[in-house]
Enzyme design. Structure first.
Site, mmCIF file in Angstrom:
data_model
loop_
_atom_site.group_PDB
_atom_site.id
_atom_site.type_symbol
_atom_site.label_atom_id
_atom_site.label_comp_id
_atom_site.label_asym_id
_atom_site.label_seq_id
_atom_site.Cartn_x
_atom_site.Cartn_y
_atom_site.Cartn_z
ATOM 1 N N ASP A 58 -3.770 -10.252 -3.499
ATOM 2 C CA ASP A 58 -2.388 -10.370 -3.955
ATOM 3 C C ASP A 58 -1.698 -9.087 -3.487
ATOM 4 O OD1 ASP A 58 -0.012 -10.319 -5.337
ATOM 5 O OD2 ASP A 58 -0.901 -10.244 -7.337
ATOM 6 N N LYS A 85 6.987 -4.236 0.693
ATOM 7 C CA LYS A 85 7.142 -5.696 0.745
ATOM 8 C C LYS A 85 8.615 -6.090 0.842
ATOM 9 C CE LYS A 85 5.342 -9.650 -1.905
ATOM 10 N NZ LYS A 85 4.438 -9.976 -3.014
ATOM 11 N N GLU A 116 2.267 -17.409 -4.039
ATOM 12 C CA GLU A 116 1.779 -16.759 -5.256
ATOM 13 C C GLU A 116 1.724 -17.706 -6.456
ATOM 14 O OE1 GLU A 116 4.280 -13.274 -5.380
ATOM 15 O OE2 GLU A 116 3.258 -12.445 -3.629
ATOM 16 N N ASP A 131 6.820 -16.755 -12.363
ATOM 17 C CA ASP A 131 6.143 -15.583 -11.814
ATOM 18 C C ASP A 131 7.165 -14.473 -11.538
ATOM 19 O OD1 ASP A 131 4.727 -13.733 -10.374
ATOM 20 O OD2 ASP A 131 3.966 -15.109 -8.865
#
Ligand code: AMP
Length: 619
Positions: free
Chosen positions: A13, A74, A183, A209
């Protein structure tokens, strides 16, 4: 005789703020601790005058070295420099991001006294490599005798460029990336396998999420091991860091007002205050108020202020509401009423915020939320299960598991009037191949430009340009006579390839679009891999230097302690005793002055010290 390599399956992850890695071993997922004993590792890389630091070590020195400590990588992956979010993020980052050729962002740091520039994929690769190392250490293997099959997760709402950039980072890190998965889908797999009955029974699950940098919401149907995504939506720039930023801006304004001091241009102060804001935010999940305490924030002035949960919620209310709006949109896209959702599962560290939980519960008319799976680890867990399946490992339940993801954004071609002609609508199940016929809009046209866009707006100017290509040599004909078959192919990673074929000329022409801005050329990847190997070698050299110096230091202290023992000192001739004491003193002062000496120097000093201390051993 050649021995066959052992295959290991790992799931990573790769988060905005933290990353997590799992390995498949003895029929189950093991989430691995890093060298500091933590199950999540900060997605942070730092450069100093003598070394490169990754994870905890990088984060721990961030306040002292803010301009060379890189986080939030990211948020730059697959984005253009001119992207509005990159521009607004830049204002709050203490490190320098510049524009490279082709509108790509580049991060500039000082490393070993020199300026170095990195593209986001290189920095993400450093984190991925660290996660791979954590897994390798656990598996007690080295790269020579094993193959590590990895599944890496990305936010469901990541676009084509962001997925390609993640894939490239995996390649640079030397991983055998088997699949990029979403994800929330990974979290749903974790949920399904933790509560095994849900793999077998039919359930509609909504995954909420909310992580450090991104927000994803997906509706899935789980039935007899088939995880079918019905719809997915989200925001690739909405998460815990935005909540931290709201607090940060709030306090910067307060300091301006109360103390007539603007700290916004001071990277060290901003970095210190940002860390304090993150801590305060986390405290406010458990207490109704907390103190933000930053000693020596600026001009050696200490900063202490109180903030309440209510104020924090007020500062972020529009962001929380945006999350709820996206939940409603996802249900609409899935064509489902909220009453048909059986379970609402929380994933991501930011779902610990009580207001977020309460708003979500209210949206589902008081339905209890599922907090039963670890929000920090669920994504890596699910990725590991998928890696095991793709490596042919695991029990029958895992081998039979089917993941059916969807494309998060519509894909299409620009046609007359700048209109977006959608070829693949959003939420289409992937992998998929869609064919669409296009034609000319002018008489005797011999050249046609195709522009491929991604997004939901009617006009392509409001969507995201993925790439373009030209079809030439078309036989002249009246408008709308030539016919082109345009083929959009999306693979299981959610990555798109487009090709076009000219039917009218009788010739078969096929052109594959690769977005040059988004994906790195093989040559560039090769060069970056070479650079990465060089940095790795430098890290190794640095580690060996430290080890040699520390071994010397440990030995010197050991001898110093021995010399406190009367039975030893009394047995030594006076001159020998003085000689040993002087040499120990001299060695310890040398290690103190030399943080990173050459290995050979440490070894040579060790040899000298050992020979001078030899009489101790013979007592
Ligand atoms: P993830 O990307 O899922 O690892 O989530 C990381 C984010 O969760 C960071 O922004 C953290 O500050 C945030 N987070 C972790 N624990 C808490 C908490 N107790 N309350 C609020 N946010 C939290």
């Amino acid at each position: 005789m050649a021995s066959s390599k052992k295959v290991h399956a790992i799931g990573i992850d790769l988060g905005t703020t933290y990353s997590c890695v799992g390995v498949w071993q003895n029929g189950h997922v093991e989430i691995i601790v890093n060298d500091q004993g933590k199950r999540i590792t900060p997605s942070c890389v730092a450069f100093t005058s003598d070394q490169r630091l990754i994870g905890e070590a990088a984060k721990n020195q961030a306040n002292r070295n803010p301009t060379n400590t890189i986080f939030d990588i990211k948020r730059l992956m697959g984005r253009r420099f001119s992207d509005q979010t990159v521009q607004s993020d830049r204002k709050l980052w203490p490190f320098n991001v510049i524009q490279d050729t082709g509108d790509k962002p580049k991060i500039v740091v000082q490393y070993k006294g020199e300026e170095k520039q990195f593209i986001p994929e290189e920095l993400s690769a450093i984190i991925l490599e660290k996660m791979k190392k954590i897994a390798e250490n656990f598996l007690e293997c080295n790269v020579q005798n094993v193959v590590i099959n990895a599944v890496i997760t990305v936010p469901a709402y990541f676009n084509d460029s962001q997925r390609r950039a993640t894939m490239d980072a995996g390649k640079i890190a030397g991983l055998n990336v088997m699949r990029i998965i979403d994800e929330p889908t990974a979290a749903a797999v974790a949920y399904g396998f933790e509560k095994l009955t849900y793999v077998r029974e039919e359930k509609n699950v909504l995954l909420f999420d909310l992580g450090g940098g991104t927000f994803d919401v997906s509706v899935l149907n789980i039935n007899k091991g088939v995880f079918k995504v019905k719809a997915t939506t989200g925001d690739t720039h909405l998460g815990g860091e935005d909540f931290d930023n709201r607090l940060l801006i709030h306090f910067v304004e307060q300091i301006k007002r109360k103390h007539k001091k603007d700290i916004s241009d001071n990277p060290t102060s901003i970095r210190k205050l940002r860390s304090a804001c993150e801590r305060a935010k986390e405290n406010l999940s458990y207490y109704t108020s907390t103190t933000v305490d930053v000693p020596g924030l600026y001009d050696s002035t200490d900063f202490i202020l109180n903030i309440t949960q209510a104020r924090f919620e007020d500062l972020n209310m529009d962001l929380f509401e945006r999350c709820m709006g996206l939940v409603t949109k996802c249900l609409e896209d899935a064509r489902m009423e909220k009453t048909s959702i059986d379970i609402v599962v929380l994933v991501g560290g930011s779902t610990r915020i009580p207001k977020v939980q309460q708003m979500l519960e209210d949206l589902f008319d008081g339905k209890e939320l599922c907090k039963g799976i670890n929000p920090d680890e669920a994504v890596a867990y699910g990725a590991t299960v998928q890696a095991a399946k793709l490596s042919g490992q695991g029990n029958q339940e895992i081998l039979d598991m089917v993941l059916s993801d969807v494309t998060p954004l519509s894909l299409g071609i620009k046609v007359v009037g700048g209109v977006m002609s959608v070829v693949v609508p959003r939420n289409t199940v992937i992998p998929t191949i869609e064919l669409e016929e296009f034609t000319t809009d002018k008489d005797n046209q011999t050249v046609v430009d195709f522009e491929v866009f991604e997004g939901e707006r009617a006009q392509t100017k409001d969507n995201y340009l993925l790439g373009k290509f030209t079809l030439s040599g078309i036989t002249p004909a009246p408008r709308q006579v030539p016919k082109f078959d345009v083929c959009f192919e999306i693979d299981a990673n959610g990555i798109l390839n487009v090709s076009a074929q000219d039917r009218s000329s009788g010739q078969k022409k096929k052109i594959t679009v690769t977005n040059e801005e988004a994906s790195l050329s093989n040559d560039l990847i090769k060069k970056i891999i070479q650079d990465a190997e060089m940095y790795r070698a430098q890290d190794e050299e640095c580690r060996r230097k430290y080890e040699a110096r520390n071994t010397l230091e440990r030995y010197a202290y050991c001898m110093k302690n021995a010399m406190k023992n009367k039975s030893i000192t009394e047995a030594l001739p006076f001159a020998t005793k003085i000689g040993i004491e002087d040499e120990i003193k001299e060695t310890l002062s040398w290690v103190e002055d030399n943080a990173l000496p050459e290995v050979a120097e440490s070894i040579s000093r060790m040899d000298d010290l050992k020979s001078i201390c030899a009489p101790i051993d013979s007592i």
